[in-house]
Every structure is written in C-alpha cells, then in structure tokens.
Design a protein around this motif. Structure first.
Motif, PDB file in Angstrom:
ATOM      1  N   ARG A 283       0.822  -1.210   0.000  1.00 45.03           N
ATOM      2  CA  ARG A 283       0.000   0.000   0.000  1.00 45.03           C
ATOM      3  C   ARG A 283       0.862   1.270   0.000  1.00 45.03           C
ATOM      4  O   ARG A 283       1.925   1.314   0.616  1.00 45.03           O
ATOM      5  N   LEU A 284       0.352   2.285  -0.678  1.00 49.22           N
ATOM      6  CA  LEU A 284       0.943   3.620  -0.595  1.00 49.22           C
ATOM      7  C   LEU A 284      -0.236   4.574  -0.421  1.00 49.22           C
ATOM      8  O   LEU A 284      -0.931   4.887  -1.403  1.00 49.22           O
ATOM      9  N   GLY A 285      -0.477   5.011   0.824  1.00 47.05           N
ATOM     10  CA  GLY A 285      -1.663   5.808   1.091  1.00 47.05           C
ATOM     11  C   GLY A 285      -2.894   5.065   0.617  1.00 47.05           C
ATOM     12  O   GLY A 285      -3.123   3.913   0.996  1.00 47.05           O
ATOM     13  N   GLY A 286      -3.652   5.688  -0.284  1.00 47.56           N
ATOM     14  CA  GLY A 286      -4.870   5.059  -0.776  1.00 47.56           C
ATOM     15  C   GLY A 286      -4.658   4.135  -1.963  1.00 47.56           C
ATOM     16  O   GLY A 286      -5.626   3.642  -2.539  1.00 47.56           O
ATOM     17  N   TYR A 287      -3.432   3.909  -2.351  1.00 53.93           N
ATOM     18  CA  TYR A 287      -3.150   3.120  -3.552  1.00 53.93           C
ATOM     19  C   TYR A 287      -2.590   1.751  -3.190  1.00 53.93           C
ATOM     20  O   TYR A 287      -1.959   1.575  -2.150  1.00 53.93           O
ATOM     21  N   GLU A 288      -2.820   0.809  -4.086  1.00 51.81           N
ATOM     22  CA  GLU A 288      -2.315  -0.542  -3.892  1.00 51.81           C
ATOM     23  C   GLU A 288      -1.461  -0.936  -5.088  1.00 51.81           C
ATOM     24  O   GLU A 288      -1.833  -0.694  -6.239  1.00 51.81           O
ATOM     25  N   ALA A 289      -0.328  -1.557  -4.790  1.00 48.93           N
ATOM     26  CA  ALA A 289       0.496  -2.151  -5.840  1.00 48.93           C
ATOM     27  C   ALA A 289       0.532  -3.654  -5.616  1.00 48.93           C
ATOM     28  O   ALA A 289       0.630  -4.123  -4.487  1.00 48.93           O
ATOM     29  N   ARG A 290       0.456  -4.360  -6.702  1.00 53.34           N
ATOM     30  CA  ARG A 290       0.513  -5.819  -6.703  1.00 53.34           C
ATOM     31  C   ARG A 290       1.946  -6.220  -7.031  1.00 53.34           C
ATOM     32  O   ARG A 290       2.559  -5.666  -7.947  1.00 53.34           O
ATOM     33  N   VAL A 291       2.458  -7.156  -6.246  1.00 55.87           N
ATOM     34  CA  VAL A 291       3.817  -7.645  -6.491  1.00 55.87           C
ATOM     35  C   VAL A 291       3.750  -8.772  -7.519  1.00 55.87           C
ATOM     36  O   VAL A 291       2.958  -9.696  -7.373  1.00 55.87           O
ATOM     37  N   VAL A 292       4.564  -8.644  -8.572  1.00 57.00           N
ATOM     38  CA  VAL A 292       4.603  -9.652  -9.636  1.00 57.00           C
ATOM     39  C   VAL A 292       6.025 -10.199  -9.734  1.00 57.00           C
ATOM     40  O   VAL A 292       6.991  -9.431  -9.822  1.00 57.00           O
ATOM     41  N   ASP A 293       6.141 -11.517  -9.688  1.00 51.92           N
ATOM     42  CA  ASP A 293       7.444 -12.171  -9.825  1.00 51.92           C
ATOM     43  C   ASP A 293       7.946 -12.003 -11.257  1.00 51.92           C
ATOM     44  O   ASP A 293       7.303 -12.470 -12.198  1.00 51.92           O
ATOM     45  N   VAL A 294       9.083 -11.317 -11.412  1.00 58.60           N
ATOM     46  CA  VAL A 294       9.691 -11.188 -12.740  1.00 58.60           C
ATOM     47  C   VAL A 294      11.144 -11.660 -12.683  1.00 58.60           C
ATOM     48  O   VAL A 294      12.040 -11.073 -13.284  1.00 58.60           O
ATOM     49  N   GLY A 295      11.386 -12.731 -11.960  1.00 55.74           N
ATOM     50  CA  GLY A 295      12.737 -13.269 -11.769  1.00 55.74           C
ATOM     51  C   GLY A 295      13.409 -13.674 -13.074  1.00 55.74           C
ATOM     52  O   GLY A 295      12.739 -14.064 -14.037  1.00 55.74           O
ATOM     53  N   GLY A 296      14.733 -13.590 -13.072  1.00 51.67           N
ATOM     54  CA  GLY A 296      15.525 -13.964 -14.242  1.00 51.67           C
ATOM     55  C   GLY A 296      16.805 -13.142 -14.284  1.00 51.67           C
ATOM     56  O   GLY A 296      17.914 -13.673 -14.254  1.00 51.67           O
ATOM     57  N   HIS A 297      16.669 -11.815 -14.302  1.00 54.31           N
ATOM     58  CA  HIS A 297      17.826 -10.911 -14.196  1.00 54.31           C
ATOM     59  C   HIS A 297      18.513 -11.202 -12.855  1.00 54.31           C
ATOM     60  O   HIS A 297      19.719 -11.441 -12.792  1.00 54.31           O
ATOM     61  N   THR A 298      17.737 -11.175 -11.765  1.00 48.75           N
ATOM     62  CA  THR A 298      18.111 -11.807 -10.500  1.00 48.75           C
ATOM     63  C   THR A 298      16.993 -12.787 -10.181  1.00 48.75           C
ATOM     64  O   THR A 298      15.876 -12.652 -10.706  1.00 48.75           O
ATOM     65  N   LEU A 299      17.277 -13.741  -9.309  1.00 49.94           N
ATOM     66  CA  LEU A 299      16.273 -14.781  -9.042  1.00 49.94           C
ATOM     67  C   LEU A 299      15.021 -14.207  -8.398  1.00 49.94           C
ATOM     68  O   LEU A 299      13.915 -14.656  -8.663  1.00 49.94           O
ATOM     69  N   GLY A 300      15.201 -13.192  -7.527  1.00 51.02           N
ATOM     70  CA  GLY A 300      14.056 -12.694  -6.764  1.00 51.02           C
ATOM     71  C   GLY A 300      13.447 -11.413  -7.301  1.00 51.02           C
ATOM     72  O   GLY A 300      12.626 -10.786  -6.623  1.00 51.02           O
ATOM     73  N   HIS A 301      13.828 -10.996  -8.496  1.00 52.72           N
ATOM     74  CA  HIS A 301      13.358  -9.713  -9.047  1.00 52.72           C
ATOM     75  C   HIS A 301      11.823  -9.663  -9.063  1.00 52.72           C
ATOM     76  O   HIS A 301      11.173 -10.599  -9.487  1.00 52.72           O
ATOM     77  N   ILE A 302      11.279  -8.527  -8.591  1.00 45.24           N
ATOM     78  CA  ILE A 302       9.822  -8.335  -8.627  1.00 45.24           C
ATOM     79  C   ILE A 302       9.486  -7.018  -9.322  1.00 45.24           C
ATOM     80  O   ILE A 302      10.332  -6.116  -9.431  1.00 45.24           O
ATOM     81  N   ALA A 303       8.254  -6.938  -9.796  1.00 48.23           N
ATOM     82  CA  ALA A 303       7.712  -5.689 -10.328  1.00 48.23           C
ATOM     83  C   ALA A 303       6.561  -5.258  -9.419  1.00 48.23           C
ATOM     84  O   ALA A 303       5.981  -6.077  -8.702  1.00 48.23           O
ATOM     85  N   TYR A 304       6.266  -3.966  -9.438  1.00 49.20           N
ATOM     86  CA  TYR A 304       5.131  -3.411  -8.683  1.00 49.20           C
ATOM     87  C   TYR A 304       4.124  -2.881  -9.696  1.00 49.20           C
ATOM     88  O   TYR A 304       4.459  -1.993 -10.489  1.00 49.20           O
ATOM     89  N   VAL A 305       2.919  -3.429  -9.667  1.00 54.66           N
ATOM     90  CA  VAL A 305       1.889  -3.047 -10.637  1.00 54.66           C
ATOM     91  C   VAL A 305       0.727  -2.391  -9.900  1.00 54.66           C
ATOM     92  O   VAL A 305       0.127  -2.988  -8.994  1.00 54.66           O
TER      93      VAL A 305
END
Ligand code: ZN
Ligand code: FE
Length: 253
Positions: A99-121
């Motif tokens: 969460r960021l204030g009233g907003y929500e970001a979803r964590v998406v696994d985008v591993g490969g560049h590093t194993l644990g790399h994530i994106a915030y959508v």
C-alpha cells in the motif's frame, strides 16, 4: 491523485518517486542514488515514507540504508535485498499487495535478471515499475535465472493491459534499438520507433516510460516467438527462441 516523478541519476539509471497527494505517502522505487533521491523529494516537497525495491543490485538497493536513516522510510522488497546489507522491513513475493496511502500495488514475480526480481503493478493506475526485467526494446541480462524463467516473467508483464505504462530503471534504449534493428530488420513499427527515440534522445528527453503495446510491437525479446524462423529455430518453444535472442544480444557488438 497519484503523481509519479521521474529523474535521471547515476550513469543511466532512472529514479522514481510515487506520491499520493491525499495522504502524502511517497515511495521511492529503488534507491540507485540516495543523495539525488532525497534532493528530488525535497524539490517536490515530498517526504519519503516508503522504499520499494525491485531487486538486490547495488544500483537498485544500494541507497536503502541512507534513505532509511534520513527519512525513517519503511523498506519493502524481495528477500534477496538482504544481500546488500540489511533485510527489508517487509519481505514480499508474487501476489502480495503493497500500500501507498490510498493506492495498492501488486507484487509480480519477474525473476531472471536476479532470481528474486519483482515488479510493482498499480492496476488502478495502469502502471508498472518493472526494474531491470523489461527495458524499452530490451530486457535484463540473465545474471541469475534461466531463459525459461525470464520468458515466464516477461509473459507476466505482457499480460498487463496493452495501454499499461511501464517504468523501467535504465535509459538503455538507443543501444537496445541497434540490436533490435539487427535481428528484426523488416519491422516497420520498430523502424518508426527507432527514429522517434533517436529524436527524443537528441533533444535530451527520456524514452522511459514505455507503453506495453509499443513494446509488444517492437521489442525483440517479447517478439521472440515471431522471430523463430528468422533465427533458424522454426520448431523451438517460445522460451527457447527467447533464450536465443537473449544470447545473441549478449554477444552483439
Ligand atoms: Zn539490475
Ligand atoms: Fe540496474
């Protein structure tokens, strides 16, 4: 309202501040350059409350300690961020919501560049912060993961709405464009885009963020399944074609 402030830092990184005007909550997406991020937040009159890390590399998480010390921000990121010194306050993985204030970001696994790399959508804003997973006409090098893993990661990004706005962490576009033209020379959309990004760079303007539909039409990594014949792998799996395109980019001079 959610405001996103983008600015160049280090050699070729971008810093991003996401600010909820209602609550005042402000996240820095990664911490490439703590001093510059703090200065940009000051210029905006924003106080950094959160750090959202995409992966552990020093040009993404190296400024965590300084920003946390100076602002008290809470650090959210994948477990691998421990590798640069301190664990995130909150460790997140695919499917988690941040969460960021009233907003929500979803964590998406985008591993490969590093194993644990994530994106915030941020689905409501149709925006994704993709770090070093996908670049304009490019993608991250496979430092830790496999081609199959990275292809699955890029496919998750490609599944977002076509008009999604994607913020990647580096201005690598012109060099990516050279390779894209070499491997996909008959692509008219690509040729037109390269002219456009050349003009942007000549005017000192960023080529980031990007629109997903434009990447789908011009990014040779997303287009790997369509390039199978051109790379002599007509019967390959999609991820195998992607792996070959990635290998050719690694060896491209
Ligand atoms: Zn990286
Ligand atoms: Fe990076």
């Amino acid at each position: 309202m959610l405001q996103i402030h983008q600015f160049p830092c280090l050699e070729d990184n971008y810093g991003f501040l996401a600010h909820d005007t209602e609550s005042g909550a402000t996240a820095t997406i990664d911490t490439p350059d703590a001093a510059e991020i703090l200065r940009q937040a000051d210029l905006k009159g924003w106080r950094i409350t959160d750090v959202w890390n995409t992966h552990w590399h020093p040009d993404h998480a190296g400024g965590n300690a300084e920003i946390k010390a100076k602002t008290g921000a809470r650090v959210t990121g994948p477990a691998e961020v421990e590798r640069i010194g301190t664990a995130p306050d909150r460790i997140v993985a695919d499917g988690d919501v941040v969460r960021l204030g009233g907003y929500e970001a979803r964590v998406v696994d985008v591993g490969g560049h590093t194993l644990g790399h994530i994106a915030y959508v941020l689905d409501t804003e149709n925006v994704g912060f993709v770090g070093d997973a996908l670049f304009a006409m490019g993608c991250g090098r496979l430092f830790e993961g496999t081609a199959e893993q990275m292809w699955a990661s890029l496919s998750r990004i490609a599944a977002l709405p076509d008009d999604a706005t994607l913020y990647c962490a580096h201005e690598y576009t012109l060099s990516n464009a050279r390779f894209a033209l070499a491997i996909d020379p008959d692509n008219a959309a690509l040729q037109a885009r390269v002219d456009y990004v050349k003009a942007l760079r000549a005017a000192g303007k960023p080529t980031v963020p990007m629109t997903l539909s434009v990447e789908k039409a011009t990014n040779p990594f997303l287009r790997a399944p369509l390039l199978k014949a051109a790379i002599g792998m007509p019967n390959a799996q999609d991820w195998e074609a992607f792996g070959e395109v990635r290998l050719r980019k690694d060896n491209f001079k």
